[in-house]
Design a protein around this motif. Structure first.
Motif, PDB file in Angstrom:
ATOM      1  N   LYS A 247      65.207  17.343  51.348  1.00  0.00           N
ATOM      2  CA  LYS A 247      65.540  16.297  50.381  1.00  0.00           C
ATOM      3  C   LYS A 247      64.287  15.574  49.905  1.00  0.00           C
ATOM      4  N   ALA A 248      63.312  15.412  50.785  1.00  0.00           N
ATOM      5  CA  ALA A 248      62.047  14.800  50.388  1.00  0.00           C
ATOM      6  C   ALA A 248      61.316  15.684  49.371  1.00  0.00           C
ATOM      7  N   ALA A 249      61.328  16.987  49.610  1.00  0.00           N
ATOM      8  CA  ALA A 249      60.690  17.906  48.663  1.00  0.00           C
ATOM      9  C   ALA A 249      61.363  17.839  47.301  1.00  0.00           C
ATOM     10  N   TYR A 250      62.676  17.801  47.297  1.00  0.00           N
ATOM     11  CA  TYR A 250      63.437  17.721  46.044  1.00  0.00           C
ATOM     12  C   TYR A 250      63.088  16.445  45.282  1.00  0.00           C
ATOM     13  N   ALA A 251      63.040  15.320  46.003  1.00  0.00           N
ATOM     14  CA  ALA A 251      62.748  14.041  45.346  1.00  0.00           C
ATOM     15  C   ALA A 251      61.326  14.003  44.804  1.00  0.00           C
ATOM     16  N   THR A 252      60.362  14.466  45.584  1.00  0.00           N
ATOM     17  CA  THR A 252      58.975  14.405  45.121  1.00  0.00           C
ATOM     18  C   THR A 252      58.733  15.375  43.969  1.00  0.00           C
ATOM     19  N   ARG A 256      57.513  14.136  39.976  1.00  0.00           N
ATOM     20  CA  ARG A 256      56.329  14.649  39.281  1.00  0.00           C
ATOM     21  C   ARG A 256      56.684  15.474  38.049  1.00  0.00           C
ATOM     22  N   LEU A 257      57.955  15.729  37.842  1.00  0.00           N
ATOM     23  CA  LEU A 257      58.363  16.682  36.804  1.00  0.00           C
ATOM     24  C   LEU A 257      58.125  16.153  35.392  1.00  0.00           C
ATOM     25  N   GLU A 258      58.488  14.910  35.164  1.00  0.00           N
ATOM     26  CA  GLU A 258      58.410  14.379  33.807  1.00  0.00           C
ATOM     27  C   GLU A 258      56.957  14.327  33.323  1.00  0.00           C
ATOM     28  N   GLY A 259      56.726  14.920  32.177  1.00  0.00           N
ATOM     29  CA  GLY A 259      55.394  14.890  31.577  1.00  0.00           C
ATOM     30  C   GLY A 259      54.462  15.988  32.052  1.00  0.00           C
ATOM     31  N   ARG A 260      54.870  16.774  33.055  1.00  0.00           N
ATOM     32  CA  ARG A 260      54.011  17.869  33.524  1.00  0.00           C
ATOM     33  C   ARG A 260      54.136  19.064  32.600  1.00  0.00           C
ATOM     34  N   ARG A 261      53.002  19.592  32.205  1.00  0.00           N
ATOM     35  CA  ARG A 261      52.987  20.819  31.410  1.00  0.00           C
ATOM     36  C   ARG A 261      52.989  22.030  32.346  1.00  0.00           C
ATOM     37  N   ILE A 262      53.241  23.190  31.783  1.00  0.00           N
ATOM     38  CA  ILE A 262      53.007  24.446  32.493  1.00  0.00           C
ATOM     39  C   ILE A 262      51.753  25.051  31.876  1.00  0.00           C
ATOM     40  N   THR A 263      50.669  24.954  32.613  1.00  0.00           N
ATOM     41  CA  THR A 263      49.363  25.347  32.097  1.00  0.00           C
ATOM     42  C   THR A 263      49.361  26.796  31.625  1.00  0.00           C
ATOM     43  N   ALA A 340      57.036  25.857  42.659  1.00  0.00           N
ATOM     44  CA  ALA A 340      57.201  25.379  41.284  1.00  0.00           C
ATOM     45  C   ALA A 340      56.353  24.151  40.979  1.00  0.00           C
ATOM     46  N   SER A 341      55.588  23.678  41.953  1.00  0.00           N
ATOM     47  CA  SER A 341      54.890  22.399  41.793  1.00  0.00           C
ATOM     48  C   SER A 341      53.507  22.505  41.174  1.00  0.00           C
ATOM     49  N   GLY A 342      53.022  23.722  40.960  1.00  0.00           N
ATOM     50  CA  GLY A 342      51.752  23.889  40.272  1.00  0.00           C
ATOM     51  C   GLY A 342      50.541  23.681  41.153  1.00  0.00           C
ATOM     52  N   GLY A 343      49.372  24.035  40.587  1.00  0.00           N
ATOM     53  CA  GLY A 343      48.133  23.974  41.347  1.00  0.00           C
ATOM     54  C   GLY A 343      47.774  22.570  41.804  1.00  0.00           C
ATOM     55  N   SER A 344      48.155  21.563  41.039  1.00  0.00           N
ATOM     56  CA  SER A 344      47.812  20.187  41.411  1.00  0.00           C
ATOM     57  C   SER A 344      48.496  19.740  42.689  1.00  0.00           C
ATOM     58  N   SER A 345      49.522  20.463  43.119  1.00  0.00           N
ATOM     59  CA  SER A 345      50.271  20.041  44.311  1.00  0.00           C
ATOM     60  C   SER A 345      49.523  20.314  45.605  1.00  0.00           C
ATOM     61  N   ASP A 349      47.071  14.114  48.435  1.00  0.00           N
ATOM     62  CA  ASP A 349      47.871  12.936  48.118  1.00  0.00           C
ATOM     63  C   ASP A 349      49.197  13.288  47.451  1.00  0.00           C
ATOM     64  N   VAL A 350      49.500  14.585  47.321  1.00  0.00           N
ATOM     65  CA  VAL A 350      50.789  15.031  46.802  1.00  0.00           C
ATOM     66  C   VAL A 350      51.644  15.427  48.003  1.00  0.00           C
ATOM     67  N   PRO A 351      52.732  14.731  48.269  1.00  0.00           N
ATOM     68  CA  PRO A 351      53.463  14.924  49.529  1.00  0.00           C
ATOM     69  C   PRO A 351      54.013  16.323  49.746  1.00  0.00           C
ATOM     70  N   ILE A 352      54.288  17.080  48.691  1.00  0.00           N
ATOM     71  CA  ILE A 352      55.019  18.332  48.902  1.00  0.00           C
ATOM     72  C   ILE A 352      54.213  19.339  49.710  1.00  0.00           C
ATOM     73  N   GLN A 353      52.893  19.259  49.645  1.00  0.00           N
ATOM     74  CA  GLN A 353      52.102  20.205  50.461  1.00  0.00           C
ATOM     75  C   GLN A 353      52.274  19.901  51.946  1.00  0.00           C
ATOM     76  N   ARG A 354      52.366  18.608  52.293  1.00  0.00           N
ATOM     77  CA  ARG A 354      52.593  18.250  53.692  1.00  0.00           C
ATOM     78  C   ARG A 354      54.011  18.600  54.117  1.00  0.00           C
TER      79      ARG A 354
END
Length: 391
Positions: A247-252, A256-263, A340-345, A349-354
């Motif tokens: 659930k934490a992964a889903y929320a985070t 981050r989804l809004e405004g993120r492009r797919i490079t 699906a979170s992209g290279g920036s994840s 400081d991006v929780p999904i990697q942890r």
């Protein structure tokens, strides 16, 4: 000291209110490889550590449905914090199987933190009035903040077959080895502990077999939560952390989804991509399925305990299978969202990697492993005997 315990909604609310604080210190806990003192103190103040303490000593005797819901909330903040709480609940339940004199000593503080293990990696020798223990235990979650450890040792006596025993030992009698250097669940402080010629009085010793069955009624602890066998209790105590991580992964991810492009594509927003729609839907459905298994597991444990019904072998093994299925589905959901979170994840400081590293570490736990639990369940369904004592 007995008083009306907090209700299920109240305890879940308290856990939910801890999430911002737990999130604040998640990075610190990971870097320092143990829970932050403020997190431990806040969970203590919220009554998290007395959820399995007997009511007669000021505890809540919470059912496993409540344990799972609370752990799910805590894991939304940090999987390590939730895992510390989950693991403490199990040895606390075990301590409640001991005689009254032992319980009075252990639960003099109803918020006592007891770490422990189910691995018999030590030896015990008879001594006047008790036993002397030597050995080492690994993966002792929460040891840095604990006052007691529940240990397992193999007792070797003359003219008897070696037999595993459960014992309760003050942390002051043990050596702590700071060896918790891991890729996941780093904030749990799951170090090793060593006993070197530690004397344990007879009152603080029980046969492992008796504890595995549960319901000893020792010391007047005959509440419903103490009637179930140990392994279903442990399974139900643990599953909420996996669900909360998903659930934490889903929320985070959604944050981050809004405004993120797919490079390197023409998509101005990841929200517009059909691939994202499929990924989010797949993850959401897996989380729903994981929640089903957690619900079935806790409902089985709580209903059978409340009615004092005996457990069949298939029910015991299915409890482990439900836990394993919840872990597998939660891990799969996290993997989908992390991919699906992209290279920036990958930045720290991006929780999904942890979260991804934590759910992977959790799924490798010997009693949590989805494949191990599924194989055991399949053996029983195919009419074969279990190949483990841990049922």
């Amino acid at each position: 000291m007995t008083q009306e315990p907090p209700t299920h909604p109240e305890l879940v609310r308290r856990a939910c209110e801890l999430v911002p604080l737990i999130q604040k210190f998640a990075g610190w806990s990971e870097e320092n490889r143990r829970a932050h003192d403020e997190v431990i103190n806040a969970m203590t103040d919220a009554g998290i550590f007395r959820m399995r303490t007997p009511a007669r000593y000021g505890g809540y005797e919470s059912d496993t449905r409540t344990l799972a819901a609370v752990a799910t909330e805590l894991a939304r903040g940090d999987g390590s914090a939730a895992w510390v709480a989950s693991v403490h609940w199990i040895p606390t339940w075990i301590a409640s199987q001991f005689p009254a004199e032992v319980q009075a000593e252990i639960f003099a503080d109803p918020d006592v933190r007891i770490c422990g293990t189910l691995s018999p990696t030590a030896m015990a020798a008879p001594a006047p009035g008790g036993v002397v223990v030597n050995g080492k235990w690994g993966f002792i979650t929460g040891a840095p903040h604990s006052q007691w450890q529940e240990i397992i040792a193999v007792l070797v006596e003359p003219d008897r077959e070696p037999a595993p025993i459960v014992a309760l030992v003050p942390m002051s009698d043990l050596q702590i080895v700071d060896d918790w250097q891991t890729s996941g669940l780093r904030g749990t402080g799951s170090v090793s502990t060593i006993a070197q010629d530690v004397f344990v009085p007879q009152a603080r010793i029980l046969p492992l077999g008796a504890v595995m069955q549960g319901g000893t009624g020792a010391g007047g602890t005959d509440g419903a939560i103490y009637r179930a066998p140990l392994l279903p209790v442990a399974s139900a105590s643990s599953a909420g952390t996996a669900l909360g991580l998903a659930k934490a992964a889903y929320a985070t991810f959604l944050e981050r989804l809004e405004g993120r492009r797919i490079t390197y594509t023409d998509y101005a927003s990841q929200q517009e991509a059909p691939l994202t729609h499929l990924q989010v839907a797949e993850a959401a459905m897996k989380i729903d399925q994981a929640e089903f298994h957690v619900h079935r597991l806790t409902s089985t444990v709580d209903s059978k305990a409340a009615q004092a019904h005996p457990w069949t072998l298939e029910e015991r093994v299915r409890a482990r299978a439900d836990m394993g299925a919840a872990v597998r589905l939660a891990r799969e959901a996290v993997d989908v969202l992390a991919d699906a979170s992209g290279g920036s994840s990958i930045f720290s400081d991006v929780p999904i990697q942890r979260i991804r590293r934590d759910i992977q570490a959790l799924s490798l736990h010997a009693l949590m492993h989805p494949d191990t639990n599924a194989e055991l369940y399949g053996r029983i369904l195919c009419g074969q005997p279990p190949n483990t004592q841990y049922v």
